[in-house]
Write a protein that holds these residues in place. Structure first.
Motif, PDB file in Angstrom:
ATOM      1  N   LYS A 174       1.470   2.144  13.248  1.00  0.00           N
ATOM      2  CA  LYS A 174       0.421   2.021  12.710  1.00  0.00           C
ATOM      3  C   LYS A 174       0.650   0.500  12.342  1.00  0.00           C
ATOM      4  CE  LYS A 174       0.191   6.068  10.788  1.00  0.00           C
ATOM      5  NZ  LYS A 174       1.021   7.695   9.795  1.00  0.00           N
ATOM      6  N   PHE A 199       3.149   2.265   4.460  1.00  0.00           N
ATOM      7  CA  PHE A 199       4.124   2.609   4.272  1.00  0.00           C
ATOM      8  C   PHE A 199       3.348   3.987   5.327  1.00  0.00           C
ATOM      9  CE2 PHE A 199       6.792   3.174   0.353  1.00  0.00           C
ATOM     10  CZ  PHE A 199       6.651   1.935  -0.130  1.00  0.00           C
ATOM     11  N   ASP A 254      -6.872  10.957   3.924  1.00  0.00           N
ATOM     12  CA  ASP A 254      -7.600  10.506   5.605  1.00  0.00           C
ATOM     13  C   ASP A 254      -8.998  11.594   5.061  1.00  0.00           C
ATOM     14  OD1 ASP A 254      -5.291   8.665   6.055  1.00  0.00           O
ATOM     15  OD2 ASP A 254      -5.076  10.811   7.132  1.00  0.00           O
ATOM     16  N   ALA A 309      -0.072   4.257  -1.512  1.00  0.00           N
ATOM     17  CA  ALA A 309      -0.891   4.751  -2.090  1.00  0.00           C
ATOM     18  C   ALA A 309      -0.622   6.032  -0.657  1.00  0.00           C
ATOM     19  CB  ALA A 309      -2.633   4.589  -2.615  1.00  0.00           C
ATOM     20  N   LEU A 314      -5.870  -0.012   4.176  1.00  0.00           N
ATOM     21  CA  LEU A 314      -4.231  -0.756   4.732  1.00  0.00           C
ATOM     22  C   LEU A 314      -5.650  -1.882   6.526  1.00  0.00           C
ATOM     23  CD1 LEU A 314      -2.115  -2.408   5.035  1.00  0.00           C
ATOM     24  CD2 LEU A 314      -0.747   0.360   5.926  1.00  0.00           C
ATOM     25  N   PRO A 359     -12.195   5.225   4.662  1.00  0.00           N
ATOM     26  CA  PRO A 359     -12.207   4.599   4.969  1.00  0.00           C
ATOM     27  C   PRO A 359     -10.525   4.286   5.393  1.00  0.00           C
ATOM     28  CG  PRO A 359     -13.543   4.364   2.830  1.00  0.00           C
ATOM     29  CD  PRO A 359     -12.961   5.359   3.530  1.00  0.00           C
ATOM     30  N   LYS A 418      -2.803  -2.539  11.862  1.00  0.00           N
ATOM     31  CA  LYS A 418      -3.332  -2.026  10.197  1.00  0.00           C
ATOM     32  C   LYS A 418      -3.088  -3.957  10.474  1.00  0.00           C
ATOM     33  CE  LYS A 418      -2.918   2.833   9.588  1.00  0.00           C
ATOM     34  NZ  LYS A 418      -2.656   3.595   7.764  1.00  0.00           N
ATOM     35  N   MET A 469       1.208  -1.133   0.599  1.00  0.00           N
ATOM     36  CA  MET A 469       0.273  -0.277  -0.032  1.00  0.00           C
ATOM     37  C   MET A 469       0.631   1.467   0.155  1.00  0.00           C
ATOM     38  SD  MET A 469      -3.440  -0.397   0.484  1.00  0.00           S
ATOM     39  CE  MET A 469      -3.897   1.703   0.340  1.00  0.00           C
TER      40      MET A 469
HETATM   41  N1  CTP Z   1      -3.740   4.283   4.021  1.00  0.00           N
HETATM   42  C1  CTP Z   1      -4.855   3.527   3.911  1.00  0.00           C
HETATM   43  N2  CTP Z   1      -6.437   4.299   3.817  1.00  0.00           N
HETATM   44  C2  CTP Z   1      -6.252   5.436   4.856  1.00  0.00           C
HETATM   45  C3  CTP Z   1      -4.455   5.761   4.678  1.00  0.00           C
HETATM   46  C4  CTP Z   1      -3.680   5.216   4.574  1.00  0.00           C
HETATM   47  O1  CTP Z   1      -4.652   2.559   3.300  1.00  0.00           O
HETATM   48  N3  CTP Z   1      -7.420   6.219   4.934  1.00  0.00           N
HETATM   49  C5  CTP Z   1      -2.645   3.727   4.538  1.00  0.00           C
HETATM   50  C6  CTP Z   1      -1.538   4.080   3.202  1.00  0.00           C
HETATM   51  O2  CTP Z   1      -1.669   3.719   1.923  1.00  0.00           O
HETATM   52  C7  CTP Z   1      -0.329   3.372   3.901  1.00  0.00           C
HETATM   53  C8  CTP Z   1      -0.284   3.424   5.788  1.00  0.00           C
HETATM   54  O3  CTP Z   1      -1.556   3.962   5.405  1.00  0.00           O
HETATM   55  O4  CTP Z   1       0.446   2.129   3.695  1.00  0.00           O
HETATM   56  C9  CTP Z   1       0.507   4.510   6.584  1.00  0.00           C
HETATM   57  O5  CTP Z   1      -0.993   5.860   6.015  1.00  0.00           O
HETATM   58  P1  CTP Z   1      -0.298   7.110   7.291  1.00  0.00           P
HETATM   59  O6  CTP Z   1      -1.077   8.209   5.842  1.00  0.00           O
HETATM   60  O7  CTP Z   1       1.309   7.449   6.981  1.00  0.00           O
HETATM   61  O8  CTP Z   1      -0.812   7.127   8.229  1.00  0.00           O
HETATM   62  P2  CTP Z   1      -2.865   7.131   8.594  1.00  0.00           P
HETATM   63  O9  CTP Z   1      -3.241   5.816   8.850  1.00  0.00           O
HETATM   64  O10 CTP Z   1      -3.268   8.048   8.281  1.00  0.00           O
HETATM   65  O11 CTP Z   1      -2.370   7.734   9.802  1.00  0.00           O
HETATM   66  P3  CTP Z   1      -2.491   9.544  10.300  1.00  0.00           P
HETATM   67  O12 CTP Z   1      -2.536  10.162   9.026  1.00  0.00           O
HETATM   68  O13 CTP Z   1      -2.772   9.794  11.541  1.00  0.00           O
HETATM   69  O14 CTP Z   1      -0.055   9.686  10.471  1.00  0.00           O
END
Ligand code: CTP
Length: 214
Positions: free
Chosen positions: A149, A135, A91, A87, A120, A117, A153, A85
């Motif tokens: 994370k 990531f 958020d 991408a 990951l 949603p 996840k 993942m």
């Molecule tokens: N990710 C996802 N779906 C989302 C947000 C993030 O699948 N809605 C995945 C990204 O592809 C990445 C990982 O989760 O592999 C971490 O993304 P990151 O943006 O660093 O973390 P968040 O869970 O969004 O946490 P925060 O923004 O609060 O740090």
């Protein structure tokens, strides 16, 4: 093996011409996809809006929003032995998309946003025997946040990087595994990191025994 890889940003439209996004270029996910293909794997690549061409020999699905990315990724999950993942999923999305174009009113505007949603996390819950790589972009308490994370996840490995990595050709990365290993790549090209990740996934799948899907 069959790799499912996501790449790029998402665009979360608030009206016909404006959207929320981030500076992701898609280079990281595309590099992983090319590395997996080069090493003889089949690849499904789901990407948000990027300026990159479809890599040869790879099935590419182009999407716009986080909800579309989620739908396309979950639709391809059944075939996947490994998921990467990369991408930069938005958020939040506007609570509603205005039909047509928002017009200026001369005053301040407040945007109502709702959470997207976490794709990951959803894949982590349906993991089966798949190998899962996520990531994390972190600014403060980077390693502690990335580890949180990783666990929350259900990933096997998380690639920690900083905001400077967005759009860059090379950057500093830290690979953190669920088993507790940490590997520092202080200045790696995304192509080199892509190959390192694919090789790690291969070793991990081999150690767990093949037939990763069940
Ligand atoms: N990710 C996802 N779906 C989302 C947000 C993030 O699948 N809605 C995945 C990204 O592809 C990445 C990982 O989760 O592999 C971490 O993304 P990151 O943006 O660093 O973390 P968040 O869970 O969004 O946490 P925060 O923004 O609060 O740090």
């Amino acid at each position: 093996m069959h790799f499912l890889i996501t790449a790029g940003p998402t665009h979360e439209y608030l009206d016909a011409v404006r959207y929320l996004t981030n500076p992701s270029s898609g280079r990281m996910g595309f590099a992983v996809a090319r590395a997996a293909r080069r090493r003889g794997h089949t690849v499904d690549l789901v990407t948000g809006p990027v300026l990159l061409r479809d890599p040869q020999g790879i099935t590419v699905t182009r999407v716009v929003s986080a909800l579309e990315l989620r739908r396309a990724t979950l639709a391809a999950l059944g075939r996947a032995d490994a998921v990467v993942m990369a991408a930069a999923v938005g958020d939040y999305r506007p609570a509603r998309r205005v039909a047509g174009k928002l017009k200026k009113t001369g005053g301040a505007v407040t945007l109502a946003l709702v959470e997207n949603p976490d794709i990951l996390r959803e894949i982590g819950r349906k993991k089966g025997r798949r190998v899962i790589v996520g990531f994390a972009v972190e600014v403060q308490d980077a390693e502690a946040n990335a580890r949180r994370k990783l666990v929350a996840k259900g990933a096997d490995l998380i690639v920690l990087n900083g905001p400077a990595s967005f759009g860059a050709e090379r950057a500093g990365f830290r690979l953190i595994t669920a088993g507790g290993e940490v590997r520092e790549l202080p200045d790696a090209s995304k192509a080199a990191l892509g190959t390192a990740l694919v090789r790690w996934v291969e070793r991990r799948a081999a150690a767990a025994g093949r037939g990763a899907r069940e």
